[in-house]
Design a protein around this motif. Structure first.
Motif, PDB file in Angstrom:
ATOM      1  N   MET A   1       7.572  -4.029 -17.843  1.00  0.00           N
ATOM      2  CA  MET A   1       7.370  -5.234 -17.055  1.00  0.00           C
ATOM      3  C   MET A   1       7.860  -6.426 -17.879  1.00  0.00           C
ATOM      4  SD  MET A   1       6.047  -4.026 -14.313  1.00  0.00           S
ATOM      5  CE  MET A   1       5.394  -5.406 -13.438  1.00  0.00           C
ATOM      6  N   TRP A   2       8.688  -7.267 -17.224  1.00  0.00           N
ATOM      7  CA  TRP A   2       9.256  -8.404 -17.941  1.00  0.00           C
ATOM      8  C   TRP A   2       9.624  -9.485 -16.939  1.00  0.00           C
ATOM      9  CZ3 TRP A   2       9.030  -7.431 -23.032  1.00  0.00           C
ATOM     10  CH2 TRP A   2       9.498  -8.443 -23.887  1.00  0.00           C
ATOM     11  N   PRO A   3       9.470 -10.759 -17.314  1.00  0.00           N
ATOM     12  CA  PRO A   3       9.951 -11.807 -16.409  1.00  0.00           C
ATOM     13  C   PRO A   3      11.475 -11.785 -16.345  1.00  0.00           C
ATOM     14  CG  PRO A   3       9.127 -12.750 -18.464  1.00  0.00           C
ATOM     15  CD  PRO A   3       8.865 -11.284 -18.527  1.00  0.00           C
ATOM     16  N   ARG A   4      12.016 -12.293 -15.266  1.00  0.00           N
ATOM     17  CA  ARG A   4      13.472 -12.375 -15.102  1.00  0.00           C
ATOM     18  C   ARG A   4      13.826 -13.797 -14.700  1.00  0.00           C
ATOM     19  NH1 ARG A   4      15.260  -9.749 -18.302  1.00  0.00           N
ATOM     20  NH2 ARG A   4      17.349  -9.874 -17.504  1.00  0.00           N
ATOM     21  N   PRO A   5      15.071 -14.211 -14.929  1.00  0.00           N
ATOM     22  CA  PRO A   5      15.459 -15.577 -14.563  1.00  0.00           C
ATOM     23  C   PRO A   5      15.084 -15.912 -13.118  1.00  0.00           C
ATOM     24  CG  PRO A   5      17.181 -14.571 -15.868  1.00  0.00           C
ATOM     25  CD  PRO A   5      16.160 -13.490 -15.589  1.00  0.00           C
ATOM     26  N   TRP A  53      10.999   2.553 -26.912  1.00  0.00           N
ATOM     27  CA  TRP A  53      11.791   3.504 -26.118  1.00  0.00           C
ATOM     28  C   TRP A  53      11.214   4.913 -26.281  1.00  0.00           C
ATOM     29  CZ3 TRP A  53      15.627   3.324 -22.593  1.00  0.00           C
ATOM     30  CH2 TRP A  53      16.304   4.506 -22.318  1.00  0.00           C
ATOM     31  N   ILE A  54      10.757   5.224 -27.471  1.00  0.00           N
ATOM     32  CA  ILE A  54      10.219   6.546 -27.773  1.00  0.00           C
ATOM     33  C   ILE A  54       8.753   6.640 -27.366  1.00  0.00           C
ATOM     34  CG2 ILE A  54       9.706   8.178 -29.644  1.00  0.00           C
ATOM     35  CD1 ILE A  54      12.068   6.822 -31.162  1.00  0.00           C
ATOM     36  N   ASP A  55       7.986   5.598 -27.686  1.00  0.00           N
ATOM     37  CA  ASP A  55       6.552   5.590 -27.401  1.00  0.00           C
ATOM     38  C   ASP A  55       6.136   4.164 -27.062  1.00  0.00           C
ATOM     39  OD1 ASP A  55       3.764   5.606 -27.430  1.00  0.00           O
ATOM     40  OD2 ASP A  55       3.624   6.907 -29.186  1.00  0.00           O
ATOM     41  N   GLY A  56       5.661   3.954 -25.856  1.00  0.00           N
ATOM     42  CA  GLY A  56       5.289   2.627 -25.384  1.00  0.00           C
ATOM     43  C   GLY A  56       4.244   1.931 -26.237  1.00  0.00           C
ATOM     44  N   ASP A  57       3.412   2.697 -26.959  1.00  0.00           N
ATOM     45  CA  ASP A  57       2.416   2.077 -27.831  1.00  0.00           C
ATOM     46  C   ASP A  57       3.075   1.249 -28.933  1.00  0.00           C
ATOM     47  OD1 ASP A  57       0.248   3.001 -26.435  1.00  0.00           O
ATOM     48  OD2 ASP A  57      -0.203   4.651 -27.820  1.00  0.00           O
ATOM     49  N   CYS A  58       4.305   1.563 -29.269  1.00  0.00           N
ATOM     50  CA  CYS A  58       5.008   0.787 -30.297  1.00  0.00           C
ATOM     51  C   CYS A  58       5.209  -0.656 -29.846  1.00  0.00           C
ATOM     52  CB  CYS A  58       6.352   1.435 -30.636  1.00  0.00           C
ATOM     53  SG  CYS A  58       6.192   3.001 -31.516  1.00  0.00           S
ATOM     54  N   ILE A  59       5.314  -0.879 -28.548  1.00  0.00           N
ATOM     55  CA  ILE A  59       5.458  -2.251 -28.049  1.00  0.00           C
ATOM     56  C   ILE A  59       4.171  -3.025 -28.327  1.00  0.00           C
ATOM     57  CG2 ILE A  59       5.710  -3.683 -25.974  1.00  0.00           C
ATOM     58  CD1 ILE A  59       7.708  -1.572 -24.962  1.00  0.00           C
ATOM     59  N   LYS A  60       3.025  -2.403 -28.129  1.00  0.00           N
ATOM     60  CA  LYS A  60       1.759  -3.075 -28.432  1.00  0.00           C
ATOM     61  C   LYS A  60       1.669  -3.391 -29.921  1.00  0.00           C
ATOM     62  CE  LYS A  60      -1.036  -4.070 -26.156  1.00  0.00           C
ATOM     63  NZ  LYS A  60      -1.188  -5.404 -25.539  1.00  0.00           N
ATOM     64  N   ALA A  61       2.103  -2.462 -30.774  1.00  0.00           N
ATOM     65  CA  ALA A  61       2.137  -2.732 -32.212  1.00  0.00           C
ATOM     66  C   ALA A  61       3.124  -3.859 -32.505  1.00  0.00           C
ATOM     67  CB  ALA A  61       2.506  -1.471 -32.977  1.00  0.00           C
ATOM     68  N   GLY A  62       4.242  -3.886 -31.773  1.00  0.00           N
ATOM     69  CA  GLY A  62       5.224  -4.955 -31.926  1.00  0.00           C
ATOM     70  C   GLY A  62       4.660  -6.311 -31.540  1.00  0.00           C
ATOM     71  N   GLU A  63       3.826  -6.350 -30.506  1.00  0.00           N
ATOM     72  CA  GLU A  63       3.186  -7.607 -30.126  1.00  0.00           C
ATOM     73  C   GLU A  63       2.333  -8.147 -31.262  1.00  0.00           C
ATOM     74  OE1 GLU A  63       2.745  -7.024 -25.295  1.00  0.00           O
ATOM     75  OE2 GLU A  63       0.942  -6.943 -26.540  1.00  0.00           O
TER      76      GLU A  63
END
Length: 195
Positions: A1-5, A53-63
């Motif tokens: 999920m991401w905003p778009r222009p 891309w491999i594991d969505g939990d990495c995005i939470k760690a990235g946040e």
């Protein structure tokens, strides 16, 4: 999920291959003229997003890594004793007081953030922090899910408790670049800069 222009609300995006995902994540590169230490901390957050891309939990760690980079950048720029309010023990300013200082003393407005111009929509500043009067007007003692609360829940609770925040790394990038805007400008205008 991401905003778009033109659509600040989260939109479901799909990527057919890793190369397209990498290009998407690279859109959020930090200006290379910020101090290297801050650039490296932010880059770590981007790497974790990429690993999403491999594991969505990495995005939470990235946040969480992005919010750490933001807090360190704000301490670097606004952490002097005559700037952001410090805790009673005299330690470094907390993220909430740093963001308050950026908005109230350094003049940050929505119009100064590229993400606001890119997606449009409501107030970004209102989603960074909330004053006591705003909370009272809202009629709730519960903290809103603003940037500070998101960081607090991630750092002191369970960072994987909720969905990733659409556009968070873009907001962090824009805030870091705002904090370093004069530094970036000085480096860009320095004699011998190849630009």
């Amino acid at each position: 999920m991401w905003p778009r222009p033109g659509n600040p609300g989260p939109v479901y995006l799909t990527f057919s291959d890793l190369a397209k995902w990498r290009v998407f994540i690279a859109e959020f590169d930090l200006d290379p003229l910020v101090p290297q230490m801050m650039w490296e901390k932010y880059r770590r957050a981007q790497k974790l997003y990429y690993l999403g891309w491999i594991d969505g939990d990495c995005i939470k760690a990235g946040e969480l890594a992005a919010l750490v980079a933001l807090e360190l950048a704000l301490i670097d720029r606004y952490g002097a004793s005559d700037q952001a309010k410090r805790p009673r023990n005299g330690g470094r300013p907390m993220l909430a007081s740093l963001i308050t200082y950026v908005v109230e003393e350094d003049g940050l407005t929505d119009d100064q953030l590229p993400i606001f111009h890119r997606y449009g929509g409501g107030s970004i500043i209102r989603n960074l922090r909330e004053t006591r009067d705003e909370r009272n007007a809202r009629g709730s003692n519960l903290p809103p899910m603003n940037l500070v609360e998101r960081r607090n829940r991630g750092a002191h609770g369970d960072p994987f408790d909720n969905m990733p925040a659409a556009g968070l790394i873009e907001v962090v990038r824009d805030l870091i670049e705002y904090a370093y805007r004069n530094f970036i400008s000085e480096r860009r205008n320095a004699p011998g800069y190849p630009g």
